[in-house]
Structure formats: C-alpha cells, structure tokens
Scaffold this active site. Structure first.
Site, short mmCIF file in Angstrom:
data_model
loop_
_atom_site.label_atom_id
_atom_site.label_comp_id
_atom_site.label_asym_id
_atom_site.label_seq_id
_atom_site.Cartn_x
_atom_site.Cartn_y
_atom_site.Cartn_z
N SER A 55 0.83 -1.21 0.00
CA SER A 55 0.00 0.00 0.00
C SER A 55 0.86 1.25 0.00
CB SER A 55 -0.93 0.00 1.22
OG SER A 55 -0.20 -0.24 2.40
N ASN A 142 -2.09 -2.70 13.13
CA ASN A 142 -3.54 -2.48 13.17
C ASN A 142 -3.90 -1.22 13.97
OD1 ASN A 142 -3.45 -4.89 11.87
ND2 ASN A 142 -4.56 -6.07 13.41
N THR A 187 -41.24 24.49 -8.57
CA THR A 187 -41.36 23.13 -8.06
C THR A 187 -41.70 22.28 -9.27
OG1 THR A 187 -43.72 23.33 -7.60
CG2 THR A 187 -42.25 23.90 -5.80
N HIS A 188 -41.24 21.04 -9.26
CA HIS A 188 -41.38 20.16 -10.44
C HIS A 188 -40.80 20.84 -11.69
CE1 HIS A 188 -44.45 17.92 -8.06
NE2 HIS A 188 -44.77 19.14 -7.66
N SER A 309 -16.60 25.84 -26.98
CA SER A 309 -16.73 24.59 -27.73
C SER A 309 -15.66 24.59 -28.81
CB SER A 309 -18.12 24.51 -28.35
OG SER A 309 -18.11 23.64 -29.44
N LYS A 315 -20.66 29.10 -28.38
CA LYS A 315 -20.98 28.44 -27.11
C LYS A 315 -20.10 28.85 -25.95
CE LYS A 315 -22.89 24.66 -26.47
NZ LYS A 315 -23.00 23.22 -26.30
N ASN A 317 -19.80 27.09 -22.27
CA ASN A 317 -20.32 25.97 -21.48
C ASN A 317 -19.98 26.12 -19.99
OD1 ASN A 317 -21.22 24.78 -23.86
ND2 ASN A 317 -19.24 23.75 -24.18
N GLN A 354 -7.48 -1.92 4.11
CA GLN A 354 -6.47 -1.16 3.36
C GLN A 354 -7.13 -0.32 2.25
OE1 GLN A 354 -2.44 -2.69 2.97
NE2 GLN A 354 -2.83 -2.89 0.78
N LYS A 357 -7.91 3.75 2.25
CA LYS A 357 -7.01 4.87 1.97
C LYS A 357 -7.25 5.53 0.63
CE LYS A 357 -4.20 2.84 5.19
NZ LYS A 357 -5.24 1.80 5.20
#
Ligand code: ARG
Length: 493
Positions: A55, A142, A187-188, A309, A315, A317, A354, A357
C-alpha cells in the site's frame, strides 16, 4: 523453496507482471528484502502478491502522522521502562531524521517497503540500528494504521473546513447584497411562486450549514485514540493510553481494543459527509446550469469558470458546474464502494481495510477542488435581474389571489376553487389574470373589492411570507444575520 521459486517465475512471466523487480536477481532481492513480519515465513511471496499487498504507493501520504504516532509511542514505552532513556533519545533522533528525509523529498523507498509503517521502521533501523526494534513493542500495524488515519483525517479536514466556511460566506454575502432581486421559484421545474433570489441562494447556505455541523460532529466522534489497542486485544505492557491520547491531541483513548483497532466508522462518516455535501453541490450546479442556459439567462458564469466549444464558436459551457455535478457520482461511488468493503467483514482487523485509503484520499482531493471551484463560480457569477423579474408571470399570483379571499373570511378550500375559476376566466378571455376588471372578478366572487389590485404585485407577494423561514425581506435578512453570526463564531475559534 527452490520448487516454489520456480513456480512463481513460471506463473509470472507470461503475465508480464509489472513491478520493479529484476527477474534474474529475484532470489537475491527477496533474500535481502528482510520483511518485518518475516519470522515464520520461509517461502517467497509471489511478486504479483507483493505488489497486490503493498500500500506504500498511496499510504506514504501518512508519513507524518505515522512518525508522530511513533514519537508519542516511544515516550509511552519509556514510562513503562521498555526502553531506556538513551534508547528513547536514539529512537526520537532517528525518527526526526526520517522526518527530515520525507520533508526534503529525500526518502528513498525500497522494494521491501510494503507500507508506510514498515518503510519508516526500516529507515529508522538503518539510522540507529538494533534499538529501533524496540519501538514496535506491544504495537501492531492495526492500531498504528487506525491511529495514522484518524490523525491524518483530523489534520487535513481542517483545510477543507476552512474552504467550506469561505464558500458559505460567499453565498451569504451575495444573499445580503442582492436581497431585493426577485425571480420565479420552481417546483417540479414548473414556475410556482415568486421568491427572492437570495432566498434561493440561502436555501443552499442552510444545507451547507448542516454539512459543516455534521463534519464537526464526526470529527468529534473520531477524536479518540486507537493506539494501544494492539492487534485486537490491547497492550500488555501497561502503556499509559491516556498519556498517549494527550500527546497526540485526542479527547481520550478508545474504550475497547477490538473496536479501537478495527472500526472504520470515521472513514465511512467522512465518505458519507462528502457524498451528502456533493449531493447539495450537484443540485446547486444543476440549478445554475439551467439558469445559465440561453432560455433562462438568469445568470452568466464568468469566463474563469466556463469553456468554449471546439466546434461551435457561439458556445459558452458551464463546465465547472458540470464537473462538480459529475464528481458527485465519483464521491458517492467511493462511499458506496467502501461500505461494501466493510459489509460482510467479520470482527477486528481484516486486510480489506487497506481499501479505506485510496477512497479517503481520492474523495479528499476531490472535495478540496470542488469546494474551491464552487466558491469561485458563486463569487464571480453575474446575474440578470431584469430577466429574472420578467420571467415572473401573473399566473404565479393565483395562490396570492386565494390568500386574498382567505383574508376576507373565505375558507381556504373554497378560495382555492374561486381563484382557479379566475385563472379559467382569464384563459377564456385570453388575457393575463392581472388584466381582468373588478367587474370580471365579481362574477366569480363578490368578495373581490378594489384592494384586489394590491395582489397583482410580485413584491407584495414575497412580502406576505412573514412567518419564520419565508420570503419576506425581513425573514431573508434574518437568515443572513443568523448565518453571519454563526460563521463569525466559527471563524473566531
Ligand atoms: N497497510 C495496512 C493497512 O492499510 C496496514 C495494516 C496491516 N496490518 C496487518 N495486520 N497486516 O491497513
């Protein structure tokens, strides 16, 4: 042994397994490797297994915490006479040298360095010789790794927390300045009622407020020291765990050695915290992506957080927000993934842990970036108040019309129906509700009077929600005040 060697090589070569070992020197390397847990093992480890088991490539991130744990532990060993004063000094100096190497990027990993614990101890031994072997008395990897992880989490969450506070502050600042700006609330995803832009902003501030509280809660729960739990049964040399806890800044020592050495609740809590926070950030991103579309044009992202773009010149974005929304899947996936690792494990330590991590580090790095990008987006976003205002429409005042009738004494159910009739009437007449004459309205209900014209006002609409948590200006500014006081208190700490 000879036979096993041969088997290993014949298995591995066809797979072209990818590790640092030089094949013809393999037996020699293995002999030199001298594993720290080597005692009862006489055979070699399959090189694939070696790589699979190791590890160090990711847990080297714990180097500082691992050394801090050892520095405290050697003092505890001194208190119970496991090491002499001289040996303690030797070990402390040696650990300091290892620390220096890591700090200066000079620590050279060896093929035998399975994990950060073995790497640090190996180097310590190279510096100080045999007395290094006393450091691990009564300790297991441990309880060591459980301690390292908690220390790491505590040390590193502090910076996420600072970024997160800044982020909430930015939202609150905007909400305060832009309190007079109205917009449609949805809403919705359908236009519902007029709200203040700040009210929408603050709805996120409160979600993040809960997230921050949750973080503080789990950090508190985590802040107990596992060191001294050994592999699972505890420490047989009577080391003073309360002393250790104090040395390492924990609130106390864990009360049960099995639990102490093996719980990963603090990891799942961190991953859950991140997931919950990401769900909030994803929703915020989605809202803003919609609001920044040409169709809405409520907000415009600054150039610093958008991209163009490669094909369509017009564009712009909202990549920053799309990435935040996208990272949500990654974080929730890490959380679910690690929970599935823990699910089905028997009691006490299992190597499956392990896996905690990479999940922790990946999510930590992601959260750190996401929170900072989100802060940048919110603090540089420009808003188009006219467009927001113009998006309000008279139909959004239908509820207000019902409330008008309620205030005249009409039962709400009836008022709701009457307001619906007004909506229908406007539709029939093919005009907005606000253009209906008082005479028109009176055909629906005689309760309508001159003062109904006050209903046709978006400002009045948001102002009527005066109960705690509503959209009135006083209420929104109260939220700003509460959050500001809370933030100031936290920052002062
Ligand atoms: N690398 C291990 C981990 O990450 C350290 C603990 C190993 N303990 C053991 N008994 N093998 O959890």
């Amino acid at each position: 042994m000879h036979h096993r060697n041969k088997t290993i090589i014949s298995i591995c070569i066809p797979f072209q397994c990818n590790n640092n070992l030089v094949w013809d020197k393999l037996p020699l390397i293995m002999e030199k490797a001298g594993k720290l847990w080597g005692g009862r093992f006489t055979g070699m480890t399959d090189p694939i297994m070696e790589r699979f088991n190791a590890s160090i490539s990711f847990d080297k991130r714990l180097w500082k915490e691992d050394l801090a744990g050892s520095q405290a532990y050697v003092k505890a060993l001194r208190k119970v006479d496991i090491v002499t004063e001289d040996e303690m000094k030797e070990i402390q100096d040696g650990l300091n040298k290892v620390h220096e190497e890591w700090s200066n990027n000079q620590f050279v990993l060896q093929p035998s360095d399975e994990d950060i614990h073995t790497a640090n101890e190996r180097r310590l031994k190279e510096f100080i010789g045999a007395s290094a072997g006393k450091l691990h008395t009564g300790r297991s990897r441990n309880d060591q790794v459980a301690t390292d992880m908690r220390l790491w989490m505590r040390n590193n969450l502090a910076s996420i927390r600072t970024f997160f506070l800044e982020f909430i502050q930015v939202i609150v600042n905007r909400a305060k300045i832009e309190v007079d700006i109205l917009m449609p609330g949805y809403t919705h995803m359908q236009r519902a009622q007029p709200i203040r832009w700040s009210h929408w902003l603050l709805s996120y501030a409160w979600a993040f407020h809960r997230d921050l509280q949750y973080m503080d809660e789990f950090v508190n729960r985590m802040n107990y020291l596992p060191l001294g739990s050994g592999a699972l049964a505890g420490n047989p040399f009577n080391v003073d765990r309360e002393f250790l806890a104090k040395e390492l800044g924990f609130l106390g020592a864990t009360a049960n050695s099995i639990d102490g050495a093996s719980t990963r609740d603090f990891v799942t809590e961190f991953l859950f915290w991140s997931s919950q926070t990401m769900l909030h950030l994803s929703k915020l991103s989605e809202d803003l992506i919609i609001y920044s579309s040409k169709e809405f044009s409520f907000v415009k992202l600054s150039d610093a957080y958008s991209t163009g773009s490669s094909l369509m010149p017009q564009k712009k974005n909202a990549d920053s927000l799309e990435l935040i929304r996208g990272k949500c899947g990654r974080v929730v996936g890490r959380c679910t993934g690690f929970m599935m690792t823990v699910k089905g494990l028997p009691s006490a330590f299992n190597k499956d842990f392990q896996e905690d991590k990479e999940a922790t580090f990946d999510v930590y790095d992601t959260m750190q970036d996401v929170i900072r990008v989100a802060t940048g987006v919110i603090s540089t976003l420009s808003i188009n108040r006219e467009t927001m205002y113009n998006a309000l429409s008279p139909d959004m005042l239908a509820t207000d019309l019902a409330y008008y009738l309620v205030r005249k004494g009409v039962p709400f159910r009836e008022a709701h129906g009457l307001s619906g009739s007004v909506v229908a009437l406007a539709e029939n007449k093919n005009c907005p509700m606000t253009s209906l004459s008082l005479a028109d309205l009176k055909t629906v209900s005689t309760y309508f009077e001159e003062d109904v014209s006050e209903v046709w006002n978006y400002e009045n609409s948001v102002e009527q929600y005066t109960s705690t948590g509503g959209t009135s200006k006083a209420n929104v500014l109260l939220q700003v005040d509460e959050l500001t006081t809370w933030l100031e208190k936290l920052k002062a700490k």
